[in-house]
Design a protein around this motif. Structure first.
Motif, short mmCIF file in Angstrom:
data_model
loop_
_atom_site.label_atom_id
_atom_site.label_comp_id
_atom_site.label_asym_id
_atom_site.label_seq_id
_atom_site.Cartn_x
_atom_site.Cartn_y
_atom_site.Cartn_z
N MET A 106 0.66 -1.27 -0.17
CA MET A 106 0.02 0.07 -0.07
C MET A 106 0.77 1.27 -0.25
SD MET A 106 -3.10 0.75 2.28
CE MET A 106 -2.97 1.15 3.80
N PRO A 107 0.60 2.19 -0.93
CA PRO A 107 1.56 3.36 -0.91
C PRO A 107 1.27 4.12 0.49
CG PRO A 107 -0.39 3.49 -2.48
CD PRO A 107 -0.57 2.46 -1.90
N ARG A 108 2.59 4.92 0.59
CA ARG A 108 2.60 5.62 2.00
C ARG A 108 1.50 6.84 1.77
NH1 ARG A 108 8.04 7.50 3.23
NH2 ARG A 108 6.94 8.99 4.05
N ALA A 109 1.06 7.08 2.83
CA ALA A 109 -0.07 8.20 3.11
C ALA A 109 0.66 9.44 2.80
CB ALA A 109 -0.65 8.28 4.02
N LYS A 110 0.13 10.56 1.81
CA LYS A 110 0.93 11.91 1.76
C LYS A 110 0.26 12.95 2.51
CE LYS A 110 2.53 10.44 -2.78
NZ LYS A 110 1.90 10.63 -4.24
N LYS A 111 0.88 13.67 3.41
CA LYS A 111 0.36 14.85 4.08
C LYS A 111 -0.37 15.70 3.07
CE LYS A 111 1.52 15.97 8.82
NZ LYS A 111 2.71 15.77 9.51
N SER A 112 0.33 16.16 2.02
CA SER A 112 -0.03 17.33 1.27
C SER A 112 -1.47 16.99 0.69
CB SER A 112 1.00 17.45 0.23
OG SER A 112 1.21 16.21 -0.50
N PHE A 113 -1.95 15.77 0.39
CA PHE A 113 -3.03 15.38 -0.16
C PHE A 113 -4.10 15.06 1.14
CE2 PHE A 113 -0.66 14.40 -3.78
CZ PHE A 113 -1.40 15.09 -4.83
N GLY A 114 -3.76 15.09 2.40
CA GLY A 114 -4.67 15.03 3.45
C GLY A 114 -5.15 13.64 3.36
N GLN A 115 -4.11 12.81 3.28
CA GLN A 115 -4.51 11.38 3.19
C GLN A 115 -4.79 10.59 4.63
OE1 GLN A 115 -1.77 9.69 0.31
NE2 GLN A 115 -2.67 10.62 -1.35
N HIS A 116 -5.92 10.10 4.75
CA HIS A 116 -5.95 9.60 6.01
C HIS A 116 -6.85 8.38 5.68
CE1 HIS A 116 -3.88 12.25 8.90
NE2 HIS A 116 -4.69 13.36 8.19
N PHE A 117 -6.45 7.01 5.60
CA PHE A 117 -7.27 6.11 5.00
C PHE A 117 -8.00 5.38 5.91
CE2 PHE A 117 -3.30 6.24 2.13
CZ PHE A 117 -4.06 6.84 1.07
N LEU A 118 -9.18 5.32 5.57
CA LEU A 118 -10.16 4.84 6.58
C LEU A 118 -10.09 3.14 6.60
CD1 LEU A 118 -12.59 5.57 8.09
CD2 LEU A 118 -14.06 5.39 6.40
N GLN A 119 -10.26 2.69 7.91
CA GLN A 119 -9.94 1.13 8.03
C GLN A 119 -11.02 0.49 8.58
OE1 GLN A 119 -6.82 -0.30 7.09
NE2 GLN A 119 -6.47 1.50 5.89
N SER A 120 -12.07 1.47 9.34
CA SER A 120 -13.06 0.58 10.20
C SER A 120 -14.13 -0.03 9.25
CB SER A 120 -13.61 1.76 11.37
OG SER A 120 -14.71 1.34 11.78
N PRO A 121 -14.49 -1.04 9.31
CA PRO A 121 -15.51 -1.66 8.68
C PRO A 121 -16.91 -1.11 9.13
CG PRO A 121 -13.98 -3.33 9.15
CD PRO A 121 -13.34 -2.27 10.00
N SER A 122 -16.90 -0.94 10.54
CA SER A 122 -18.43 -0.41 10.88
C SER A 122 -18.68 1.04 10.31
CB SER A 122 -18.39 -0.54 12.48
OG SER A 122 -17.43 0.32 12.90
N VAL A 123 -17.58 1.74 10.28
CA VAL A 123 -17.74 3.20 9.74
C VAL A 123 -18.25 3.15 8.15
CG1 VAL A 123 -16.80 5.48 9.27
CG2 VAL A 123 -16.27 4.18 11.45
N ILE A 124 -17.41 2.27 7.69
CA ILE A 124 -17.76 2.11 6.14
C ILE A 124 -19.40 1.66 6.17
CG2 ILE A 124 -17.16 0.82 4.00
CD1 ILE A 124 -14.48 1.09 5.02
N ARG A 125 -19.64 0.62 6.80
CA ARG A 125 -20.96 0.17 6.90
C ARG A 125 -21.99 1.23 6.93
NH1 ARG A 125 -19.60 -4.59 9.18
NH2 ARG A 125 -20.12 -3.62 11.15
N ALA A 126 -21.73 2.12 7.89
CA ALA A 126 -22.54 3.34 8.52
C ALA A 126 -22.68 4.16 7.35
CB ALA A 126 -22.04 3.87 9.57
#
Ligand code: SAH
Length: 256
Positions: free
Chosen positions: A1-21
């Motif tokens: 998985m590529p490293r998250a970049k600060k300049s693009f505000g990248q915070h990748f969502l990991q929580s299945p329950s949030v995705i479901r919501a």
């Protein structure tokens, strides 16, 4: 998985329950069209594809394009671009009714959302992740209103879907987040005019509304005060005390 970049505000969502919501709130049906801003590595995208809706994903980071293409192939329409540009005029991309679903990049998220709402072809519904503080302002009630509350609520019914702690993302952001739902039904013919009036009304939050409006050339202290009283508000009300309905009445009264 590529490293998250600060300049693009990248915070990748990991929580299945949030995705479901998010998916539940979006309430998509096969054949619907959904735009995702910032698919990142495609975790939410995968869930959107599974609804059977047509997914149009706009990603600004060119390094993520090969990752997404490899994962989704022609299951999605993938666009390398800046959502701020698309948001000015979504018609060429999504000519029919469409939905917005996104874990927005926080540095430009509010701007992207406001532009989509103000465009000639806003989404029917938006389910978006924003910084909690921003979401709270978008959902504020009279007493805590701000220009952002008015600017969003004149376009849409806003409600909270779920609060999201930093640990739901990799890497975790410094702030809490919230998923909000916007059901878009503009409350006036010309929302931008109402927002222009509110901008004058919010010149200074600490000052009384009648003072701000007088200084901005809309009515006098006396006329504004009298009209506020007619609406059942104190003559000395500050701008944050007015509901969107109050602003609409005010706009009519001053033929603004
Ligand atoms: N949706 C993904 C990633 C969210 S992070 C997830 O939930 O895991 C924000 C994403 O928006 C990143 O992929 C980032 O590269 C992208 N992005 C940032 N600015 C953008 C812009 N102006 N237009 C489109 N995408 C943007």
């Amino acid at each position: 998985m590529p490293r998250a970049k600060k300049s693009f505000g990248q915070h990748f969502l990991q929580s299945p329950s949030v995705i479901r919501a998010i998916i539940e709130a979006a309430d998509l049906n096969p054949g619907d069209t959904v735009v995702e801003v910032g698919p990142g590595t495609g975790v939410l995208t995968r869930a959107l594809v599974e609804t059977g809706a047509k997914v149009v994903a706009i990603e600004a980071d060119r390094d993520l394009i090969p990752v997404l293409s490899a994962e989704f192939g022609d299951q999605i329409e993938l666009i390398l671009g800046d959502a701020l540009d698309v948001a000015r005029d979504p018609v060429p991309l999504v000519p029919g009714p469409w939905f917005l679903c996104s874990n927005l990049p926080y540095n430009v998220g509010t701007e992207i959302l406001e532009r989509f709402l103000a465009s000639s072809h806003p989404p029917v519904r938006a389910v978006v992740m924003v910084q909690k503080e921003v979401g709270d302002r978008m959902m504020a009630r009279p007493g805590d209103m701000s220009l952002l509350s008015v600017a969003v609520q004149v376009y849409a019914q806003v409600s909270r879907v779920v609060r999201v702690p930093p640990g739901a993302f990799v890497p975790p952001p410094k702030v809490d987040s919230v998923v909000i739902q916007l059901d878009v039904t503009p409350k006036v013919q010309d929302p931008e005019r109402l927002i222009a009036l509110a901008k004058i009304g919010f010149r200074s939050r600490r000052k009384q509304l009648r003072k701000n409006l007088e200084e901005g050339g809309v009515g006098t202290r006396e006329t504004v005060g009298a009209f506020l009283a007619q609406m059942g508000l104190p003559e000395t009300a500050r701008p944050q005390e007015l509901s969107v309905e109050n602003w609409i009445d005010l706009m009519g009264y001053f033929a603004f």
